[in-house]
Write a protein that holds these residues in place. Structure first.
Motif: not given
Length: 305
Positions: A77-83, A93-98, A100-108
C-alpha cells in the motif's frame, strides 16, 4: 453577508450549489495547510456564500484501510501512494509511487485534520464534497486477486502510470462500496462524493466508436453510482468536467452520454470547470451547449480564473 466600508451587505443567489476549490489545489496550494489556515479559509467561504466545497483530506488513509482489508500488505500500500504534493494526480489515476511512501503519521494527522474541517464546514451549513473510489488500485492487488485483470493507465505521453480495475469485475463495485462505508464510519454520513475518471488521459477501453467501448463506459457509470448507493442511497456522484473541453477528441457526445446513461439524473453532478477556457484558450463551443445540457444531469458552471 460580507463587510464593506464597516457595514454589512447581503446578497442572494438562485443557485442550489456554490462550489469551491479544484481537485489540484489540494496539491498546488493546500497540501500542507494546518488547521489554523483551514479555519481561516472555511470562514472566508462562509462569508462568500459557499455551500459545496471540496473536502478531500485523508482520502489515502481511508483507501489504505480498504486495501488492507482486501489483503494487501502495509508495504504494498505504501509503495503505491505518492508524496503529499502529488496526491491529486494519484487520485485521478494519472500517477502512482512518485516520491512515496508516506509515513504512517501522515495519515493519522490527515484524519485528525479532516475531522476538524468537516465539523466546521457542517456547522456553517455547508455540504462538503468528499472523495469516493474511481477504480484505481495498486498493481499488487493481483497478488490477492489473480483474476482481477487490471488495465494500466498512463499520463504525460506514458511517463507516469496507474492501474484500473474494470467495472465489469465485481471487485470494482465491492471496493467502491467499502470505501464509502469506511469513510462514513470515520467521518459520518455525507451527501456528495467526488469520483473522477480518465482525467487528461485516454479512456482505457476498446477503440473510440466501438459498441463495446460505450457499453463499458455505461457500465463504469453504473458501477460507480451503485458503489455509492450501496453504502448511502441518498448520496450524489460528483465528477469534474475539465477534460470535456480539454479533450474533445475523446469526450464527444456519444462518450459522455454513455457514461451518464445509467445514473439517475438527480444523482449525478458534473462540474463544468474552466468554462472561460472554452472561449479564450481552446476557442471551442461551450461544454453545456456541446453536450446538450449534460444530458439532463445536474451541473455547475465554473470558471478557472
Amino acid at each position: 453577508g460580507a463587510w464593506a466600508n464597516g457595514s454589512a451587505t447581503e446578497g442572494s443567489t438562485p443557485f442550489r450549489y456554490r462550489y469551491y476549490f479544484n481537485v489540484v489545489t489540494f496539491g498546488y496550494t493546500m497540501v500542507y495547510w494546518d488547521w489554523k489556515r483551514w479555519e481561516q479559509e472555511i470562514d472566508y467561504m462562509a462569508l462568500h456564500g459557499i455551500n459545496a466545497p471540496l473536502a478531500l483530506v485523508a482520502q489515502e488513509a481511508i483507501s489504505a484501510r480498504v486495501f488492507k482489508k482486501l489483503g494487501l500488505t502495509d508495504e504494498e500500500i505504501a509503495n503505491y501512494f505518492v508524496g503529499p504534493a502529488h496526491l491529486p494526480w494519484m487520485r485521478m489515476g494519472n500517477i502512482s509511487g512518485v516520491d512515496g511512501p508516506m509515513p504512517k503519521e501522515w495519515h493519522e494527522d490527515q484524519i485528525k485534520l479532516q475531522h476538524k474541517i468537516l465539523k466546521r464546514m457542517r456547522e456553517l451549513g455547508m455540504k462538503p464534497i468528499c472523495p469516493g473510489f474511481a477504480g484505481f488500485v495498486p498493481q499488487a492487488l493481483t497478488r490477492v486477486f489473480p483474476d482481477a485483470k487490471l488495465v494500466e493507465t498512463s499520463w504525460c505521453s506514458g511517463r507516469f502510470h496507474n492501474w484500473m480495475i474494470m467495472p465489469n469485475n465485481p471487485l470494482f463495485e465491492r471496493i467502491g462500496t467499502m470505501f464509502i462505508q469506511e469513510w462514513e464510519k470515520e467521518f459520518g454520513k455525507n451527501e456528495h462524493y467526488l469520483i473522477d475518471s480518465f482525467n487528461e488521459m485516454e479512456v482505457p477501453f476498446p477503440p473510440h466508436g466501438s459498441a463495446e467501448r460505450y457499453e463499458l463506459l455505461a457500465d463504469y457509470g453504473d458501477k460507480v453510482y451503485s458503489s455509492i448507493r450501496n453504502a448511502n442511497s441518498d448520496a450524489i456522484w460528483v465528477m469534474q468536467g475539465w477534460m470535456f473541453g480539454f479533450q474533445r477528441n475523446i469526450w464527444d457526445p456519444a462518450t459522455l452520454s454513455a457514461l451518464c446513461s445509467k445514473v439517475p439524473d438527480d444523482k449525478m453532478l458534473l462540474l463544468d470547470e474552466a468554462v472561460d477556457y472554452n472561449k479564450h484558450w481552446w476557442r471551442s463551443q461551450f461544454n453545456w451547449d456541446f453536450h446538450k445540457g449534460f444530458y439532463n444531469k445536474l451541473w455547475i458552471y465554473g470558471r478557472n480564473s
